[in-house]
Design a protein around this motif. Structure first.
Motif, PDB file in Angstrom:
ATOM      1  N   ASP A 130       0.985  -1.241   0.250  1.00  0.00           N
ATOM      2  CA  ASP A 130      -0.223  -0.167   0.139  1.00  0.00           C
ATOM      3  C   ASP A 130       0.874   1.333   0.108  1.00  0.00           C
ATOM      4  N   PHE A 152      -3.216   4.884   9.172  1.00  0.00           N
ATOM      5  CA  PHE A 152      -4.314   5.115  10.377  1.00  0.00           C
ATOM      6  C   PHE A 152      -5.378   6.395   9.713  1.00  0.00           C
ATOM      7  N   GLY A 194      -4.837   7.958   6.850  1.00  0.00           N
ATOM      8  CA  GLY A 194      -4.431   9.078   6.606  1.00  0.00           C
ATOM      9  C   GLY A 194      -3.911   9.926   7.441  1.00  0.00           C
ATOM     10  N   SER A 195      -3.845   9.975   8.775  1.00  0.00           N
ATOM     11  CA  SER A 195      -3.584  10.875   9.818  1.00  0.00           C
ATOM     12  C   SER A 195      -1.988  10.886   9.915  1.00  0.00           C
ATOM     13  N   THR A 196      -1.453   9.611   9.623  1.00  0.00           N
ATOM     14  CA  THR A 196       0.061   9.626   9.575  1.00  0.00           C
ATOM     15  C   THR A 196       0.861   9.244   8.159  1.00  0.00           C
ATOM     16  N   THR A 197       1.958   9.882   7.965  1.00  0.00           N
ATOM     17  CA  THR A 197       2.569   9.529   6.809  1.00  0.00           C
ATOM     18  C   THR A 197       4.098   8.792   7.283  1.00  0.00           C
ATOM     19  N   VAL A 198       4.427   7.649   6.686  1.00  0.00           N
ATOM     20  CA  VAL A 198       5.643   6.723   7.023  1.00  0.00           C
ATOM     21  C   VAL A 198       6.368   6.506   5.842  1.00  0.00           C
ATOM     22  N   HIS A 199       7.794   6.837   6.043  1.00  0.00           N
ATOM     23  CA  HIS A 199       8.536   6.713   5.037  1.00  0.00           C
ATOM     24  C   HIS A 199       9.279   5.215   5.526  1.00  0.00           C
ATOM     25  N   SER A 200       9.697   4.311   4.560  1.00  0.00           N
ATOM     26  CA  SER A 200      10.218   2.661   4.994  1.00  0.00           C
ATOM     27  C   SER A 200      10.850   2.383   3.747  1.00  0.00           C
ATOM     28  N   THR A 238      -7.476   9.955   1.975  1.00  0.00           N
ATOM     29  CA  THR A 238      -6.377  10.412   1.654  1.00  0.00           C
ATOM     30  C   THR A 238      -6.989  11.133   0.209  1.00  0.00           C
TER      31      THR A 238
END
Ligand SMILES: Cc1cc2nc3c(=O)[nH]c(=O)nc-3n(C[C@H](O)[C@H](O)[C@H](O)COP(=O)(O)OP(=O)(O)OC[C@H]3O[C@@H](n4cnc5c(N)ncnc54)[C@H](O)[C@@H]3O)c2cc1C
Ligand SMILES: Nc1ncnc2c1ncn2[C@@H]1O[C@H](COP(=O)(O)O)[C@@H](O)[C@H]1O
Lengths: 269, 314
Positions: free
Chosen positions: B113, B128, B130-136, B271
């Motif tokens: 995703d 969550f 759209g409340s949190t943006t994660v970079h991995s 989003t």
């Protein structure tokens, strides 16, 4: 038939979630049985009921439903819920080393435990509402080397022929698929209406056995699981700037036109 | 230059919109290599050459007959020979299954995703609701990344890809489950929900009458979505459900009419770039999300809005 149902305890999906140190902060929210896994438990119970002389689950049915979960000690609450719905017993794989495990590690541990039970059917939900990866059932089928029948909207089991037929429901439409035991299934939320545990069920569940296994019991090395073995890593997690408050109008006969004015101004119409 | 493999979704000889998006993501990282699982790939190759694809690898087989197990085996074999820097797959139910199996087979990390992947193969996810943006990033093996459709605009770039046929061997294990019948989702005249740049959705507030929702959608050339309350009631097909257990959409404009905005619904639309809500209840949670909200009856607001759009176009 021997049936296993994989369930996960997850933070309540109605609660607000935060990140802490690159992982979901689980301590700050209520934990519940993943609601999508309730459909898996229900389907297992219905399969047994349809194939037992008395129409009931339990030892007399000649079939068994075992709930399997990997998670912290407090996940027993989720297991009790599944037991109070009518499952026979449960296994919880719990170990400090498991903290921070990714889907690859989770499927590895679950597969090792499932192998020991020689189940005919392994039933999962389609997704855990916290991880939302929707990959564990396919990974389980891969690791176990058994048939995969996922996203089932309907399941037909023929114990005598040892076959399962499903209607697979995805964005592309519906497919009828079949396979011979053993099978890993996942079921979608349209398949049934999970029962509420009855008072009798809740009382009976208190006496049912939950076997707790460590990683060593499961036969998995600590170096293969947990945060340090994860094959991907979170670099950072940033709260998105809060949406700026929007425009709110009350319709007094012009609501539709005002809406279109907004769309035109935003070049959306 | 390192290469990036991507799996091409196609049906009835047509590639999906997501295939062009994956090609664009792949090109952003390195040489783009399209994998086409089809015994009849000619038409598909022609369509792919519009997106700057450098190389096409085709493999023939009974792909419609077996589960994602067979596709994962094919990809694993192609991966073994091609040694790409990453593998990109669409974030659909089937795409994620293939990715999951491929990760196990190739002992590689997987990220699902994602809404972006950059040159360094760092992914962006929106979690969550759209409340949190994660970079991995994947740190073991070859990154296997599934990308949400509609996350970028596919870039048109004509190319003449080299084409080669790969001979895959599918094991008996991958043939353990078979498809005996298929009913493809009925495609109406409207755009596909996950591909549309505008989505108009209706919920319990429609009381079963989707006509105003459809009329407004048609005036905007939009796709029609529905809340679970509406699909459960049988008012609209399940394939149109937006939300956690339906589809995830991220259009330029999302219009929610008669939808309260339960967390499970928000998970599938939060989003969206611009959100518009029409609701009788001034306290409905969807209004908190909306860039523009009309507190009112959808049976008055939508027809008026439809008329205004039609009048503008005339
Ligand atoms: C496991 C699980 C998975 C789920 N997955 C999904 C999912 O994928 N997608 C999803 O949508 N839901 C999902 N849900 C359900 C979700 O929790 C809500 O029940 C659902 O979204 C409610 O749909 P609704 O907003 O249409 O209905 P309601 O919550 O009943 O809201 C109807 C709204 O319409 C308004 N209204 C009524 N009449 C009018 C009118 N004439 N004009 C204007 N407004 C009007 C009302 O004020 C109200 O706000 C899931 C739930 C569970 C437990
Ligand atoms: N820790 C776990 N323990 C038991 N079952 C799990 C666990 N994680 C995932 N599952 C099962 O796999 C399904 C899909 O989960 P996921 O791939 O995490 O979205 C869930 O609905 C469960 O049935």
């Amino acid at each position: 038939m021997k049936i296993a149902v994989c369930v996960k305890q997850v933070p309540d999906s109605w609660a607000e979630k935060k990140m802490a140190n690159g992982l979901l902060d689980r301590a700050s929210v209520d934990a519940v049985l993943n609601d999508l896994d309730e459909y898996a438990v229900e389907e297992a119970l219905r399969i047994v009921e349809a194939n037992s002389a008395s129409g009931e689950v339990g030892e007399a049915s000649g079939h068994s439903v075992t709930i399997i979960s990997m998670g912290p000690e407090r996940a027993t609450e989720a297991l009790r819920k599944a037991l109070s719905m009518g499952a026979d017993d449960a296994i919880l794989i719990s170990d400090a080393a498991l903290s921070g495990s990714d889907a690859l590690a989770t499927s590895l541990v679950l597969a090792e435990v499932i192998k020991k039970g020689s189940y005919d059917l392994v039933i999962c939900g389609t997704e855990s509402t916290d991880a939302r990866m929707s990959v564990v059932p396919a990974m389980l089928a891969e690791r176990l080397g058994v048939a995969q029948l996922t996203f089932a909207g309907k399941v037909k089991v023929d114990p005598a022929a040892a076959t399962v037929e499903i209607d697979r429901v995805t964005e592309f439409g519906t497919e009828t698929m079949n396979a011979k035991f053993p099978v890993v299934l996942s079921v979608i939320e349209k398949i049934n209406e999970p029962r509420y545990p009855s008072f009798k069920g809740i009382m009976a569940a208190k006496k049912k056995v939950i076997t707790t296994m460590s990683l060593a019991d499961a036969g998995v090395a600590a170096s293969d699981v947990g945060s340090s073995a994860a094959w991907s890593t979170v670099k950072d997690a940033l709260p998105r700037p809060a949406r700026t408050a929007g425009i709110k109008v009350t319709d007094e006969g012009e609501g539709g036109s005002k809406l279109v004015d907004f769309l035109v101004e935003k070049r959306l119409a | 230059m390192s290469s990036v493999i991507f799996l091409v979704d196609h049906s009835g000889g047509k590639i999906s919109k997501a295939a062009g998006e994956l090609a664009t993501f792949a090109k952003g990282v390195g040489q783009s290599v399209a994998v086409v699982l089809s015994s009849n790939p000619a038409e598909i190759i022609t369509q792919l050459s519009a997106f700057g694809v450098d190389k096409v690898i085709t493999a023939s087989g009974d792909w419609d007959k077996y589960s994602s197990a067979a596709a994962a085996e094919a990809l694993a074999q192609i991966m073994e020979s091609e040694k790409p820097a990453a593998v990109l797959i669409t974030s659909s139910a089937r795409g994620k299954e293939i990715a999951g199996r491929l990760a196990v087979k190739s002992k590689s990390g997987i990220i699902t995703d994602a809404i972006n992947v950059d040159k360094e193969l760092i992914t962006t996810q929106s979690v969550f609701g759209g409340s949190t943006t994660v970079h991995s990033a994947v740190i073991t093996g070859t990154p296997i990344i599934t990308l949400r459709s509609n996350s970028i605009e596919a870039v048109a770039a004509p190319s003449t890809p080299t084409v080669s046929e790969f001979a895959v061997t599918i094991s008996d294990n991958a043939k353990l489950s078979t498809v005996t019948a298929a009913t493809p989702a009925v495609k109406g005249g409207r755009p596909e929900l996950t591909e549309a740049s505008i989505v108009v959705s209706g919920g319990r507030g429609t009381n079963g009458d989707f006509k105003p929702v459809e009329a407004f959608a048609d005036s905007l050339g939009a796709a029609v979505g529905a809340s679970r309350a509406a699909t459960d009631a049988g008012w609209y097909p399940h394939t149109h459900q937006v939300g956690q257990t339906g589809k995830t959409v991220s259009p330029q404009l999302y219009v929610a009419a008669g939808i309260s905005g339960a967390i499970q619904h928000r998970a599938g639309m939060q989003t969206s770039k611009t959100i518009v809500a029409i609701n009788k209840d001034p306290e409905a949670p969807i209004l908190e999300l909306a860039d523009f909200a009309v507190v009112g009856d959808l049976f008055n607001v939508l027809p008026q809005a439809t008329q205004a759009i039609v009048a503008r176009k005339a």
